[in-house]
Design a protein around this motif. Structure first.
Motif, mmCIF file in Angstrom:
data_model
loop_
_atom_site.group_PDB
_atom_site.id
_atom_site.type_symbol
_atom_site.label_atom_id
_atom_site.label_comp_id
_atom_site.label_asym_id
_atom_site.label_seq_id
_atom_site.Cartn_x
_atom_site.Cartn_y
_atom_site.Cartn_z
ATOM 1 N N ILE A 71 -92.914 -20.615 8.414
ATOM 2 C CA ILE A 71 -92.950 -22.054 8.661
ATOM 3 C C ILE A 71 -91.753 -22.396 9.523
ATOM 4 O O ILE A 71 -90.605 -22.161 9.152
ATOM 5 N N CYS A 72 -92.054 -22.918 10.671
ATOM 6 C CA CYS A 72 -91.005 -23.208 11.643
ATOM 7 C C CYS A 72 -90.133 -24.354 11.144
ATOM 8 O O CYS A 72 -90.635 -25.417 10.790
ATOM 9 N N PRO A 73 -88.832 -24.151 11.073
ATOM 10 C CA PRO A 73 -87.952 -25.235 10.605
ATOM 11 C C PRO A 73 -87.853 -26.389 11.600
ATOM 12 O O PRO A 73 -87.420 -27.479 11.252
ATOM 13 N N LYS A 74 -88.295 -26.154 12.813
ATOM 14 C CA LYS A 74 -88.202 -27.198 13.839
ATOM 15 C C LYS A 74 -89.435 -28.099 13.870
ATOM 16 O O LYS A 74 -89.331 -29.305 13.950
ATOM 17 N N CYS A 75 -90.623 -27.487 13.797
ATOM 18 C CA CYS A 75 -91.834 -28.316 13.868
ATOM 19 C C CYS A 75 -92.595 -28.370 12.545
ATOM 20 O O CYS A 75 -93.615 -29.038 12.444
ATOM 21 N N SER A 76 -92.097 -27.651 11.509
ATOM 22 C CA SER A 76 -92.679 -27.652 10.165
ATOM 23 C C SER A 76 -94.122 -27.167 10.096
ATOM 24 O O SER A 76 -94.836 -27.489 9.164
ATOM 25 N N VAL A 93 -88.470 -17.088 18.575
ATOM 26 C CA VAL A 93 -88.919 -18.419 18.970
ATOM 27 C C VAL A 93 -90.252 -18.735 18.313
ATOM 28 O O VAL A 93 -91.068 -17.861 18.056
ATOM 29 N N CYS A 94 -90.439 -20.023 18.059
ATOM 30 C CA CYS A 94 -91.695 -20.513 17.525
ATOM 31 C C CYS A 94 -92.690 -20.544 18.664
ATOM 32 O O CYS A 94 -92.377 -21.037 19.748
ATOM 33 N N LYS A 95 -93.891 -20.011 18.418
ATOM 34 C CA LYS A 95 -94.874 -19.999 19.506
ATOM 35 C C LYS A 95 -95.481 -21.382 19.754
ATOM 36 O O LYS A 95 -96.107 -21.598 20.766
ATOM 37 N N LYS A 96 -95.290 -22.286 18.789
ATOM 38 C CA LYS A 96 -95.849 -23.623 18.978
ATOM 39 C C LYS A 96 -94.900 -24.544 19.727
ATOM 40 O O LYS A 96 -95.248 -25.115 20.740
ATOM 41 N N CYS A 97 -93.683 -24.676 19.186
ATOM 42 C CA CYS A 97 -92.785 -25.653 19.798
ATOM 43 C C CYS A 97 -91.761 -25.000 20.728
ATOM 44 O O CYS A 97 -90.957 -25.699 21.334
ATOM 45 N N LYS A 98 -91.820 -23.663 20.814
ATOM 46 C CA LYS A 98 -90.944 -22.893 21.712
ATOM 47 C C LYS A 98 -89.457 -22.974 21.370
ATOM 48 O O LYS A 98 -88.609 -22.588 22.166
HETATM 49 ZN ZN LIG Z 1 -91.954 -24.775 15.849
#
Ligand SMILES: [Zn+2]
Length: 101
Positions: A71-76, A93-98
């Protein structure tokens, strides 16, 4: 291994599917992680002395890292992790929010 100690993950398969938890131990050699409150097994701890009582402790059994998503701490969101390399350093890196995670 893409998942490290301290990451929050979502379980995507098995009996704990849908649960979220924090990784408190990573086992990179076996590709397994132990997550707080997930895949709990009861262990009997023997009494060390006559005064003490034996007790049952609940410990999380490590599960396969392929059964979870981070679970990305940036975009949850539960996401897949990618890598980027900057000046010979590897970042996740998160593949969703980069964002770096
Ligand atoms: Zn993210």
């Amino acid at each position: 291994m893409k998942i490290k100690k301290g990451d929050t993950v979502l379980i995507i398969s098995g009996k704990d599917k849908g649960k979220k938890g924090k990784v408190f131990e990573a086992f990179p050699v076996q590709d397994k992680i132990a997550i707080e409150g997930v895949n709990i097994v009861k262990k009997h701890r023997k009494a060390k002395s006559e005064k003490e009582k034996g007790q049952v402790v609940e410990v999380p059994k490590p599960i396969d890292v392929s059964n979870v998503k981070i679970i990305c701490p940036k975009c949850s969101k539960s996401v897949r992790v990618g890598y980027k390399i900057i000046e010979n350093k590897k970042y996740r890196v998160c593949k969703k929010c980069k964002q770096e995670i």
